[in-house]
Design a protein around this motif. Structure first.
Motif, PDB file in Angstrom:
ATOM      1  N   GLU A  93      46.516  74.325  52.456  1.00  0.00           N
ATOM      2  CA  GLU A  93      46.562  75.160  51.285  1.00  0.00           C
ATOM      3  C   GLU A  93      45.512  76.030  51.338  1.00  0.00           C
ATOM      4  OE1 GLU A  93      48.636  72.961  47.448  1.00  0.00           O
ATOM      5  OE2 GLU A  93      46.800  72.284  48.237  1.00  0.00           O
ATOM      6  N   GLU A  94      45.434  77.038  50.242  1.00  0.00           N
ATOM      7  CA  GLU A  94      44.235  78.001  50.236  1.00  0.00           C
ATOM      8  C   GLU A  94      43.137  77.062  49.703  1.00  0.00           C
ATOM      9  OE1 GLU A  94      44.353  80.371  46.632  1.00  0.00           O
ATOM     10  OE2 GLU A  94      46.554  79.966  46.343  1.00  0.00           O
ATOM     11  N   PRO A  95      41.959  77.736  50.160  1.00  0.00           N
ATOM     12  CA  PRO A  95      40.541  77.105  49.714  1.00  0.00           C
ATOM     13  C   PRO A  95      40.689  76.846  48.347  1.00  0.00           C
ATOM     14  CG  PRO A  95      40.241  78.618  51.324  1.00  0.00           C
ATOM     15  CD  PRO A  95      41.640  78.936  50.971  1.00  0.00           C
ATOM     16  N   SER A  96      40.851  77.492  47.285  1.00  0.00           N
ATOM     17  CA  SER A  96      40.615  77.167  45.958  1.00  0.00           C
ATOM     18  C   SER A  96      41.483  75.962  45.495  1.00  0.00           C
ATOM     19  CB  SER A  96      40.838  78.252  45.162  1.00  0.00           C
ATOM     20  OG  SER A  96      42.413  78.628  45.332  1.00  0.00           O
ATOM     21  N   LYS A  97      42.672  75.545  46.351  1.00  0.00           N
ATOM     22  CA  LYS A  97      43.431  74.471  45.757  1.00  0.00           C
ATOM     23  C   LYS A  97      43.230  73.245  46.980  1.00  0.00           C
ATOM     24  CE  LYS A  97      46.792  77.434  43.810  1.00  0.00           C
ATOM     25  NZ  LYS A  97      48.355  77.716  43.896  1.00  0.00           N
ATOM     26  N   ASN A  98      42.539  73.652  47.791  1.00  0.00           N
ATOM     27  CA  ASN A  98      42.578  72.581  48.908  1.00  0.00           C
ATOM     28  C   ASN A  98      41.599  71.681  48.748  1.00  0.00           C
ATOM     29  OD1 ASN A  98      42.081  71.444  51.621  1.00  0.00           O
ATOM     30  ND2 ASN A  98      43.280  73.050  52.401  1.00  0.00           N
ATOM     31  N   GLN A  99      41.869  70.255  48.264  1.00  0.00           N
ATOM     32  CA  GLN A  99      41.199  69.208  48.115  1.00  0.00           C
ATOM     33  C   GLN A  99      40.581  68.598  49.330  1.00  0.00           C
ATOM     34  OE1 GLN A  99      43.204  65.467  47.131  1.00  0.00           O
ATOM     35  NE2 GLN A  99      45.268  66.633  47.719  1.00  0.00           N
ATOM     36  N   PHE A 100      40.727  68.854  50.383  1.00  0.00           N
ATOM     37  CA  PHE A 100      40.152  68.590  51.722  1.00  0.00           C
ATOM     38  C   PHE A 100      38.858  69.399  52.111  1.00  0.00           C
ATOM     39  CE2 PHE A 100      44.752  67.378  52.101  1.00  0.00           C
ATOM     40  CZ  PHE A 100      44.719  65.950  52.351  1.00  0.00           C
ATOM     41  N   ILE A 101      39.039  70.616  51.713  1.00  0.00           N
ATOM     42  CA  ILE A 101      37.900  71.518  51.846  1.00  0.00           C
ATOM     43  C   ILE A 101      36.761  70.959  50.862  1.00  0.00           C
ATOM     44  CG2 ILE A 101      37.072  73.992  51.596  1.00  0.00           C
ATOM     45  CD1 ILE A 101      39.551  74.908  52.895  1.00  0.00           C
ATOM     46  N   GLN A 102      37.217  70.632  49.478  1.00  0.00           N
ATOM     47  CA  GLN A 102      36.311  70.417  48.489  1.00  0.00           C
ATOM     48  C   GLN A 102      35.647  68.984  48.995  1.00  0.00           C
ATOM     49  OE1 GLN A 102      35.540  72.102  45.720  1.00  0.00           O
ATOM     50  NE2 GLN A 102      34.122  70.816  45.585  1.00  0.00           N
ATOM     51  N   ILE A 103      36.268  68.064  49.703  1.00  0.00           N
ATOM     52  CA  ILE A 103      35.853  66.852  50.303  1.00  0.00           C
ATOM     53  C   ILE A 103      34.641  66.973  51.168  1.00  0.00           C
ATOM     54  CG2 ILE A 103      36.249  64.902  51.445  1.00  0.00           C
ATOM     55  CD1 ILE A 103      39.280  64.783  50.031  1.00  0.00           C
ATOM     56  N   ILE A 104      34.978  68.045  52.128  1.00  0.00           N
ATOM     57  CA  ILE A 104      33.829  68.407  53.009  1.00  0.00           C
ATOM     58  C   ILE A 104      32.685  68.983  52.513  1.00  0.00           C
ATOM     59  CG2 ILE A 104      33.441  69.785  55.041  1.00  0.00           C
ATOM     60  CD1 ILE A 104      36.221  69.699  55.981  1.00  0.00           C
ATOM     61  N   LYS A 105      32.889  69.842  51.424  1.00  0.00           N
ATOM     62  CA  LYS A 105      31.762  70.303  50.670  1.00  0.00           C
ATOM     63  C   LYS A 105      31.138  69.524  49.913  1.00  0.00           C
ATOM     64  CE  LYS A 105      31.234  74.043  47.071  1.00  0.00           C
ATOM     65  NZ  LYS A 105      31.954  75.038  46.084  1.00  0.00           N
ATOM     66  N   ASN A 106      31.517  68.398  49.256  1.00  0.00           N
ATOM     67  CA  ASN A 106      30.770  67.353  48.478  1.00  0.00           C
ATOM     68  C   ASN A 106      29.983  66.530  49.446  1.00  0.00           C
ATOM     69  OD1 ASN A 106      31.694  68.588  46.246  1.00  0.00           O
ATOM     70  ND2 ASN A 106      33.523  67.050  46.058  1.00  0.00           N
ATOM     71  N   ILE A 107      30.244  66.386  50.864  1.00  0.00           N
ATOM     72  CA  ILE A 107      29.381  65.573  51.636  1.00  0.00           C
ATOM     73  C   ILE A 107      27.880  65.957  51.535  1.00  0.00           C
ATOM     74  CG2 ILE A 107      29.237  64.617  54.019  1.00  0.00           C
ATOM     75  CD1 ILE A 107      32.117  65.044  54.559  1.00  0.00           C
ATOM     76  N   GLN A 108      27.044  65.039  51.351  1.00  0.00           N
ATOM     77  CA  GLN A 108      25.716  65.344  51.277  1.00  0.00           C
ATOM     78  C   GLN A 108      25.098  65.806  52.471  1.00  0.00           C
ATOM     79  OE1 GLN A 108      23.408  62.436  49.344  1.00  0.00           O
ATOM     80  NE2 GLN A 108      24.452  62.562  47.406  1.00  0.00           N
ATOM     81  N   GLU A 109      25.410  65.145  53.624  1.00  0.00           N
ATOM     82  CA  GLU A 109      24.834  65.506  55.089  1.00  0.00           C
ATOM     83  C   GLU A 109      25.423  67.005  55.326  1.00  0.00           C
ATOM     84  OE1 GLU A 109      25.046  61.226  54.771  1.00  0.00           O
ATOM     85  OE2 GLU A 109      26.530  62.998  54.419  1.00  0.00           O
ATOM     86  N   VAL A 110      26.734  67.191  54.937  1.00  0.00           N
ATOM     87  CA  VAL A 110      26.905  68.730  55.264  1.00  0.00           C
ATOM     88  C   VAL A 110      26.036  69.728  54.448  1.00  0.00           C
ATOM     89  CG1 VAL A 110      28.747  70.276  55.209  1.00  0.00           C
ATOM     90  CG2 VAL A 110      29.311  67.893  55.855  1.00  0.00           C
ATOM     91  N   GLU A 111      26.057  69.410  53.295  1.00  0.00           N
ATOM     92  CA  GLU A 111      25.161  70.357  52.222  1.00  0.00           C
ATOM     93  C   GLU A 111      23.878  70.473  53.031  1.00  0.00           C
ATOM     94  OE1 GLU A 111      23.709  70.876  47.669  1.00  0.00           O
ATOM     95  OE2 GLU A 111      24.755  69.358  48.325  1.00  0.00           O
TER      96      GLU A 111
END
Length: 369
Positions: free
Chosen positions: A338-356
């Motif tokens: 899905e497009e990034p604005s609706k993609n829950q998997f992209i949001q999950i990656i974004k919320n990983i503290q180690e990734v940030e």
């Protein structure tokens, strides 16, 4: 004259003391004036420095927001191209049509043909899903790598333009054309890397699913282990980090020459080539490898949870035949792409503290040649 001498003898001590006091006072006054002047100069210098820093921050923010806006456009387009390419290359409709035809017309397919079709559907379904998991994760992480590399370069360029280059590395300014070209390189995956990627992911899927029959019982744990085994098998094939060749060209200079404008490419390293080499260095690092592993696991965790909710009882704890799992496997691919604005998997990656944290450190410490 005599009176003056007498006056001098009687009061010379007082005169010396008075002159000394007046001289000391004058000296202290001059010292205070010099000190006050020095403080005022220092305050003016600090004010100029603060003004320069505020200006630099404002310019940096403007530059970075501009890059971010380009990235916000680049990722959705890349995801759309990726979705179209995967759907086209791993089309399941013809297999499903033949199986439905065989079900409606018992004599249309032999038993052997049915088994071959189901076997092919099994492999392609898991290949398509794991490919969607991997590409969604990698495109998201790679665009973040690009933005942070450009952000670091723009920080240095802005600092140099404000005349405070003593504290930063020297380097050539990255032009807007090179910036855009660098961000557009995210399309390399869908335009050039996809054929080899599909072949290698399918080989990994074949290796992991070998011997698993349609009647094999699958539960949430089995499904999770199967997906992760396919991804790990794929990632470990060949030399370390060989998967990078699907994301960016192995020969940056060749790619730069073929994908650029008609302008002659100089023999030395261009800004675009420098950016690509820095991106390659980040993707090759052990730290990025850990981030990829963490992100893939987080995506698979959510994926299996969503698939489990499709079955009765909200989970697959009791186990169901693999044949019943395959339709759910096929249905997950559009959600992953899905497009990034609706993609829950992209949001999950974004919320990983180690990734940030990884990308914060990348922006702060990116080397600049």
């Amino acid at each position: 004259m005599l009176s003056v001498r007498n006056l001098w003898r009687r009061h010379r001590r007082k005169i010396f003391v008075t002159v000394g006091v007046l001289g000391s006072g004058y000296l202290l006054y001059k010292l205070y004036g010099a000190h006050r002047h020095g403080v005022q100069e220092l305050e003016r210098e600090l004010a100029v420095q603060r003004e320069s820093e505020e200006l630099m921050k404002a310019q940096m923010q403007a530059h970075f927001e501009n890059i971010q806006r380009i990235s916000d456009v680049t990722l959705p387009l890349a995801m759309h191209d990726l979705s179209c390419r995967i759907t086209e290359e791993l089309d399941l409709s013809h297999l499903l049509e033949r199986l439905i035809q065989g079900k409606g017309q018992p004599n249309a397919l032999t038993q052997s043909e049915k088994l071959d079709l189901w076997s092919r559907l099994k492999i392609l379904s898991f290949t398509r899903m794991t490919l969607s998991v991997w590409t969604t994760t990698m495109l998201n992480l790679y665009t973040k790598v690009q933005v942070n590399i450009l952000g670091r370069h723009l920080y240095i360029d802005t600092a140099r333009s404000l005349g405070i280059s003593d504290s930063v590395e020297s380097g050539d300014v990255v032009g807007k054309e090179d910036q855009k070209k660098f961000l557009d390189s995210v399309d390399f995956l869908s335009q050039h890397g996809m054929p080899a990627l599909i072949t290698d992911m399918e080989a990994a899927t074949n290796e992991v699913l070998k011997g698993k029959q349609l009647s094999t019982s699958f539960n949430s744990t089995t499904l999770h282990e199967t997906i992760m085994r396919i991804l790990n098998t794929f990632m470990s094939k060949g030399t370390p980090n060989s998967w990078i060749k699907y994301m960016i060209p192995e020969d940056v200079k060749s790619f730069s020459t073929s994908s650029g404008s008609d302008d002659q490419v100089p023999s030395d390293v261009t800004e675009f080539e420098q950016l690509m080499m820095e991106a390659q260095a980040v993707l090759s690092s052990a730290e990025f490898g850990s981030i990829v592993e963490m992100s893939l696991k987080a995506v698979v965790d959510t994926l299996v949870e969503l698939m489990g909710a499709k079955f009765s009882g909200g989970s697959v704890t009791a186990g169901v035949p693999l044949a019943r799992v395959l339709p759910q496997v096929a249905q997950m691919c559009p959600l992953l792409l899905e497009e990034p604005s609706k993609n829950q998997f992209i949001q999950i990656i974004k919320n990983i503290q180690e990734v940030e944290l990884f990308f914060t450190l990348l922006y702060a410490n990116m080397p600049h040649a």
